[in-house]
Design an enzyme around this catalytic site. Structure first.
Site, PDB file in Angstrom:
ATOM      1  N   CYS A   2       0.861  -1.171   0.000  1.00 46.63           N
ATOM      2  CA  CYS A   2       0.000   0.000   0.000  1.00 46.63           C
ATOM      3  C   CYS A   2       0.903   1.229   0.000  1.00 46.63           C
ATOM      4  O   CYS A   2       2.087   1.136   0.300  1.00 46.63           O
ATOM      5  CB  CYS A   2      -0.879   0.027   1.244  1.00 46.63           C
ATOM      6  SG  CYS A   2      -1.772  -1.497   1.507  1.00 46.63           S
ATOM      7  N   ARG A  27       1.952   1.378  -6.008  1.00 44.89           N
ATOM      8  CA  ARG A  27       2.142   0.445  -4.894  1.00 44.89           C
ATOM      9  C   ARG A  27       0.909  -0.394  -4.602  1.00 44.89           C
ATOM     10  O   ARG A  27       0.995  -1.398  -3.878  1.00 44.89           O
ATOM     11  CB  ARG A  27       2.506   1.228  -3.623  1.00 44.89           C
ATOM     12  CG  ARG A  27       3.809   1.977  -3.718  1.00 44.89           C
ATOM     13  CD  ARG A  27       4.083   2.712  -2.432  1.00 44.89           C
ATOM     14  NE  ARG A  27       4.328   1.786  -1.345  1.00 44.89           N
ATOM     15  CZ  ARG A  27       5.495   1.236  -1.082  1.00 44.89           C
ATOM     16  NH1 ARG A  27       6.534   1.524  -1.820  1.00 44.89           N
ATOM     17  NH2 ARG A  27       5.632   0.402  -0.086  1.00 44.89           N
ATOM     18  N   TRP A  74      -3.554  -2.045  -1.390  1.00 40.03           N
ATOM     19  CA  TRP A  74      -3.449  -3.362  -2.019  1.00 40.03           C
ATOM     20  C   TRP A  74      -3.932  -4.320  -0.940  1.00 40.03           C
ATOM     21  O   TRP A  74      -3.243  -4.530   0.056  1.00 40.03           O
ATOM     22  CB  TRP A  74      -1.999  -3.652  -2.414  1.00 40.03           C
ATOM     23  CG  TRP A  74      -1.830  -4.910  -3.198  1.00 40.03           C
ATOM     24  CD1 TRP A  74      -1.961  -5.063  -4.555  1.00 40.03           C
ATOM     25  CD2 TRP A  74      -1.482  -6.210  -2.693  1.00 40.03           C
ATOM     26  NE1 TRP A  74      -1.730  -6.361  -4.907  1.00 40.03           N
ATOM     27  CE2 TRP A  74      -1.433  -7.091  -3.787  1.00 40.03           C
ATOM     28  CE3 TRP A  74      -1.223  -6.715  -1.419  1.00 40.03           C
ATOM     29  CZ2 TRP A  74      -1.128  -8.443  -3.657  1.00 40.03           C
ATOM     30  CZ3 TRP A  74      -0.917  -8.059  -1.285  1.00 40.03           C
ATOM     31  CH2 TRP A  74      -0.866  -8.909  -2.400  1.00 40.03           C
ATOM     32  N   ASN A  98       0.452   0.458   6.036  1.00 40.50           N
ATOM     33  CA  ASN A  98       0.980  -0.438   5.003  1.00 40.50           C
ATOM     34  C   ASN A  98       1.677  -1.572   5.740  1.00 40.50           C
ATOM     35  O   ASN A  98       2.529  -1.304   6.582  1.00 40.50           O
ATOM     36  CB  ASN A  98       1.981   0.328   4.117  1.00 40.50           C
ATOM     37  CG  ASN A  98       2.764  -0.586   3.197  1.00 40.50           C
ATOM     38  OD1 ASN A  98       2.263  -1.630   2.780  1.00 40.50           O
ATOM     39  ND2 ASN A  98       3.983  -0.204   2.883  1.00 40.50           N
ATOM     40  N   GLY A  99       1.300  -2.825   5.442  1.00 38.68           N
ATOM     41  CA  GLY A  99       1.928  -3.957   6.124  1.00 38.68           C
ATOM     42  C   GLY A  99       0.865  -4.929   6.608  1.00 38.68           C
ATOM     43  O   GLY A  99      -0.294  -4.858   6.176  1.00 38.68           O
ATOM     44  N   GLU A 483      11.405 -14.761 -18.439  1.00 38.18           N
ATOM     45  CA  GLU A 483      11.071 -13.358 -18.226  1.00 38.18           C
ATOM     46  C   GLU A 483      10.056 -12.880 -19.274  1.00 38.18           C
ATOM     47  O   GLU A 483       9.119 -12.140 -18.949  1.00 38.18           O
ATOM     48  CB  GLU A 483      12.359 -12.515 -18.257  1.00 38.18           C
ATOM     49  CG  GLU A 483      12.181 -11.020 -18.180  1.00 38.18           C
ATOM     50  CD  GLU A 483      11.436 -10.510 -16.945  1.00 38.18           C
ATOM     51  OE1 GLU A 483      11.192 -11.282 -16.005  1.00 38.18           O
ATOM     52  OE2 GLU A 483      11.060  -9.316 -16.964  1.00 38.18           O
ATOM     53  N   LYS A 487       6.411 -11.370 -18.323  1.00 37.41           N
ATOM     54  CA  LYS A 487       5.981 -10.041 -18.769  1.00 37.41           C
ATOM     55  C   LYS A 487       4.640 -10.141 -19.481  1.00 37.41           C
ATOM     56  O   LYS A 487       3.736  -9.374 -19.227  1.00 37.41           O
ATOM     57  CB  LYS A 487       7.041  -9.504 -19.734  1.00 37.41           C
ATOM     58  CG  LYS A 487       7.495  -8.123 -19.616  1.00 37.41           C
ATOM     59  CD  LYS A 487       8.257  -7.602 -18.448  1.00 37.41           C
ATOM     60  CE  LYS A 487       7.975  -8.122 -17.118  1.00 37.41           C
ATOM     61  NZ  LYS A 487       8.950  -7.771 -16.116  1.00 37.41           N
ATOM     62  N   GLU A 490       1.646 -11.082 -16.984  1.00 36.56           N
ATOM     63  CA  GLU A 490       1.263 -10.131 -15.933  1.00 36.56           C
ATOM     64  C   GLU A 490       0.554  -8.898 -16.463  1.00 36.56           C
ATOM     65  O   GLU A 490      -0.245  -8.295 -15.759  1.00 36.56           O
ATOM     66  CB  GLU A 490       2.455  -9.740 -15.055  1.00 36.56           C
ATOM     67  CG  GLU A 490       3.477  -8.875 -15.720  1.00 36.56           C
ATOM     68  CD  GLU A 490       4.590  -8.445 -14.776  1.00 36.56           C
ATOM     69  OE1 GLU A 490       4.321  -8.216 -13.602  1.00 36.56           O
ATOM     70  OE2 GLU A 490       5.733  -8.330 -15.243  1.00 36.56           O
ATOM     71  N   HIS A 506       9.456 -33.320 -22.819  1.00 40.29           N
ATOM     72  CA  HIS A 506       9.212 -33.991 -21.536  1.00 40.29           C
ATOM     73  C   HIS A 506       7.864 -33.582 -20.945  1.00 40.29           C
ATOM     74  O   HIS A 506       7.653 -33.695 -19.742  1.00 40.29           O
ATOM     75  CB  HIS A 506      10.355 -33.679 -20.560  1.00 40.29           C
ATOM     76  CG  HIS A 506      11.672 -34.172 -21.064  1.00 40.29           C
ATOM     77  ND1 HIS A 506      12.007 -35.502 -21.115  1.00 40.29           N
ATOM     78  CD2 HIS A 506      12.722 -33.498 -21.593  1.00 40.29           C
ATOM     79  CE1 HIS A 506      13.214 -35.628 -21.636  1.00 40.29           C
ATOM     80  NE2 HIS A 506      13.670 -34.426 -21.933  1.00 40.29           N
ATOM     81  N   LYS A 605       3.534  -2.788  -7.198  1.00 38.46           N
ATOM     82  CA  LYS A 605       4.937  -2.673  -7.587  1.00 38.46           C
ATOM     83  C   LYS A 605       5.883  -3.159  -6.501  1.00 38.46           C
ATOM     84  O   LYS A 605       6.850  -3.843  -6.770  1.00 38.46           O
ATOM     85  CB  LYS A 605       5.229  -1.209  -7.919  1.00 38.46           C
ATOM     86  CG  LYS A 605       6.642  -0.934  -8.352  1.00 38.46           C
ATOM     87  CD  LYS A 605       6.799  -1.177  -9.818  1.00 38.46           C
ATOM     88  CE  LYS A 605       8.215  -0.972 -10.303  1.00 38.46           C
ATOM     89  NZ  LYS A 605       8.484  -1.861 -11.446  1.00 38.46           N
TER      90      LYS A 605
HETATM   91  C1  F6R Z   1       7.496  -8.351 -12.662  1.00 43.91           C
HETATM   92  C2  F6R Z   1       7.927  -7.692 -11.448  1.00 43.91           C
HETATM   93  C3  F6R Z   1       8.026  -8.493 -10.205  1.00 43.91           C
HETATM   94  C4  F6R Z   1       9.225  -8.029  -9.367  1.00 43.91           C
HETATM   95  C5  F6R Z   1       9.230  -8.744  -8.003  1.00 43.91           C
HETATM   96  C6  F6R Z   1      10.430  -8.381  -7.178  1.00 43.91           C
HETATM   97  O1  F6R Z   1       7.499  -7.472 -13.742  1.00 43.91           O
HETATM   98  O2  F6R Z   1       8.174  -6.514 -11.430  1.00 43.91           O
HETATM   99  O3  F6R Z   1       8.105  -9.849 -10.476  1.00 43.91           O
HETATM  100  O4  F6R Z   1      10.399  -8.295 -10.063  1.00 43.91           O
HETATM  101  O5  F6R Z   1       8.060  -8.402  -7.303  1.00 43.91           O
HETATM  102  O6  F6R Z   1      10.479  -7.017  -6.922  1.00 43.91           O
HETATM  103  P1  F6R Z   1      11.843  -6.300  -6.541  1.00 43.91           P
HETATM  104  O7  F6R Z   1      12.727  -6.384  -7.738  1.00 43.91           O
HETATM  105  O8  F6R Z   1      11.443  -4.887  -6.220  1.00 43.91           O
HETATM  106  O9  F6R Z   1      12.398  -7.035  -5.378  1.00 43.91           O
END
Ligand code: F6R
Length: 610
Positions: A2, A27, A74, A98-99, A483, A487, A490, A506, A605
């Site tokens: 949050c 966030r 969030w 937040n938490g 990756e 991407k 998500e 497999h 994020k």
């Molecule tokens: C995907 C993404 C997440 C972050 C993950 C770790 O696009 O952004 O998978 O990579 O939540 O976050 P950080 O790098 O901030 O520890």
């Protein structure tokens, strides 16, 4: 997860709070709210929509007042609803959080017995009621009630608390979730991230774990949980308020993809010296501590974990250092065997990811020779608590999907590999020269790849209406396939999985049909012929292929196979360069699917809860 903002000033604070929320929306964004104090009462407005809707609502129901708090959520305890949205109010107190308060149920049970009634399902309301109980029923001054309640908490929090009967103070506290105090002239602020406060100040106090602060318009008093006064260190931020503008781009993610050439240039700045990589000036780096290292453990989450997987290929092949990579949420709950002379590396954009941070704290008790973080946010918890740090210098990343943070993490890992390889004598000066000259060419090479954006956007049309997709790669390109899949899923909500191409037969080959695109990352490298066999296996089963190549090998376009050719570039740069079209592909698919690119559903994020 949050975002919280608080302000105490000699002017109306609601515009500051709403702008702060807009900047913190990355966030968490399932609901939001603001609460100010005026004429001895609270003005509280909430919505289950985004901050823009809250701002419109505040125009209808103004929130005057020189003291206020605000929150973008969030959801953890209790789904998104106006009742569960923060700020929460109990009697004369209002609070944002937040938490996660892990022992809130027990707290709530006792408070129910004491006659409290609860409106929401949140852990926050229970904690606020506990503070209220200690203050109003047991007569403790508010700051003492705040500190006492926090000393009973199991879990994590960043909190901002106000009292409508005493609107001259804003109380804040931090444990396990980030919080900064912003210092103005005749006004002071608090927020989850400096980005929220850049329009009003550049001077910050980064709160540490277990700290409480009382802010008035003229001063900030910092304490530990026993209310012993603490010295506050003031730091100046070099970020500017514009770092969160989209500029000419439609989305932050698009802007951040195109910022990569500059971000990579900034990552390498001052770290290349002639034909050598020189990290000796990097904060805390000591040759003595690093030259003895003969194994590395990398721990991270999500995209940062994928960067770690690429790092493993480089560290083992170029520096000859045995490396293993683990997901932080797994590492922190298992008993690991730590080899002597082992370096513990965390990778994180935010530097606040709860599982990564917990893994670092565990590692510090486990006998590693040293801890190093690769991180994008200076003054983050990970940076502060690691022995050494390598800043990625990608600049503020606002889009929830990580793009420039990932490629700059890769570059940092490559720099680290070369530095350690040379330090250990595993890398010859000729090879080091070759790699450093490739690295210098990286920003230009990235620009050349990004200039193929239009072609990728046409390719994305192929994915419209598709529900599933496979990404294949071999060797160091396997984590890049992972990756690419992450991407795509998500932000476009197309289900995508990444596989090592050799694993196809497999199991996953059973999925191949003409409705599921198979994306292949096929640079010109030693594994290309092996990969071509895997491509044939897909083709033979009627699969539709979309291949990112460099025009090498025997790959040819046909009605089943679309090939997108990247410009030639040094092999060492392939993992970074091949990431770029995969980011663009995910971006365009999301735009075509009409999703919220920068704030995809259910995500946030900065994952500061486990
Ligand atoms: C995907 C993404 C997440 C972050 C993950 C770790 O696009 O952004 O998978 O990579 O939540 O976050 P950080 O790098 O901030 O520890």
């Amino acid at each position: 997860m949050c975002g919280i903002v608080g302000a105490i000033a000699q002017r109306d604070v609601s515009p500051i709070l709403l702008e702060g929320l807009r900047r913190l929306e990355y966030r968490g964004y399932d609901s939001c709210g603001v609460c100010t104090v005026s004429d001895g009462g609270f003005n509280c407005v909430k919505t289950v929509e985004k901050v823009q809707a809250l701002t419109a609502k505040v125009q209808q129901h103004p929130c005057p007042g020189r003291l206020g708090i605000a929150h973008t959520r969030w959801a953890t305890h209790g789904g998104p609803s106006e009742t569960n949205a923060h700020p929460h109010i109990v009697g004369n107190l209002a609070m944002v959080h937040n938490g996660i308060i892990e022992n809130f149920a027990q707290m709530k049970e006792e408070l129910l017995k004491a006659g409290y009634a609860f409106k929401s399902q949140t852990d926050t309301e229970a904690l606020l009621a506990r503070i209220h109980f200690l203050h109003a029923k047991q007569g403790l001054p508010l700051i003492n009630a705040f500190a006492k309640a926090l000393s009973e908490v199991k879990g994590s929090y960043a909190l901002a608390l106000i009292d409508r009967d005493h609107p001259e103070t804003l109380y804040v506290a931090r444990q396990g979730s980030p919080l900064v105090i912003g210092l103005g002239i005749g006004e002071n602020f608090a927020a989850s991230d400096v980005l929220a406060l850049l329009p009003v100040t550049r001077r910050f106090i980064y709160m540490k774990e277990g700290e409480i602060a009382a802010l008035t318009t003229s001063e900030v008093k910092l304490y530990d949980l026993s209310l012993n006064p603490l010295h506050a260190e003031i730091a100046e931020s070099d970020l500017d308020a514009e770092s969160i503008s989209k500029g000419k781009y439609r989305h932050f993610m698009q802007k951040e993809i195109f910022e990569q050439p500059e971000a990579l240039a900034s990552t390498m700045m001052g770290r290349l010296s002639g034909d050598r990589v020189d990290l000796s000036s990097v904060a805390g780096f000591s040759k003595a501590a690093l030259s003895d290292i003969d194994s590395i453990k990398i721990v991270a989450c999500g995209t940062s974990y994928h960067a770690g997987l690429v790092g493993k290929y480089w560290l083992e092949e170029l520096a000859g250092i045995s490396t293993s990579v683990e997901i932080a949420s797994e590492y922190r709950y298992r008993k690991a065997v730590v080899k002597p002379h082992s370096l513990f590396v965390t990778i994180s954009q935010s530097g606040e990811t709860a599982d990564t941070l917990a893994s670092l704290r565990l590692a510090k008790k486990q006998g590693y020779a040293a801890t190093l973080c690769v991180c994008n946010v200076s003054a983050s918890s990970l940076m502060r608590e690691s022995d050494f740090s390598l800043m990625t210098r990608a600049g503020a990343e606002i889009g929830v999907a990580s793009t420039k943070a990932f490629t700059t993490q890769l570059l940092c890992l490559l720099l680290l590999t070369v530095y350690l390889g040379a330090l250990r004598g595993a890398l010859s000066p000729e090879r080091e020269k070759e790699i450093t000259s490739a690295i210098r060419a990286l920003p230009e090479a990235a620009r050349a790849v990004l200039s193929g954006d239009e072609r990728v956007s046409r390719l994305a049309e192929e994915f419209a209406g598709k529900h599933h997709c496979l990404f294949l790669g071999r060797g160091i390109m396997y984590p890049i396939a992972l990756e690419g899949a992450l991407k795509l899923k998500e932000i476009s909500y197309i289900h995508a999985e990444g596989y090592a191409a050799g694993e196809l037969k497999h199991g996953p080959i059973a999925l191949i049909d003409d409705k599921m695109p198979v994306v292949v990352v096929a640079p010109d490298n030693a594994l290309l012929s092996k990969l071509e066999s895997n491509i044939e296996e897909v083709r033979a089963r009627g699969g539709r292929l979309c291949v990112f190549s460099q025009g090498a090998g025997s790959l040819r376009e046909d009605p089943q196979t679309e090939i997108l050719t990247l410009p030639p570039a040094p092999a060492i740069l392939q993992p970074i360069l091949f990431t770029l079209p995969l980011q663009l592909l995910a971006y365009h698919c999301a735009v075509i699917n009409g999703t919220d690119v920068d704030q995809p559903r259910n995500l946030a994020k900065s994952v500061t809860v486990e």
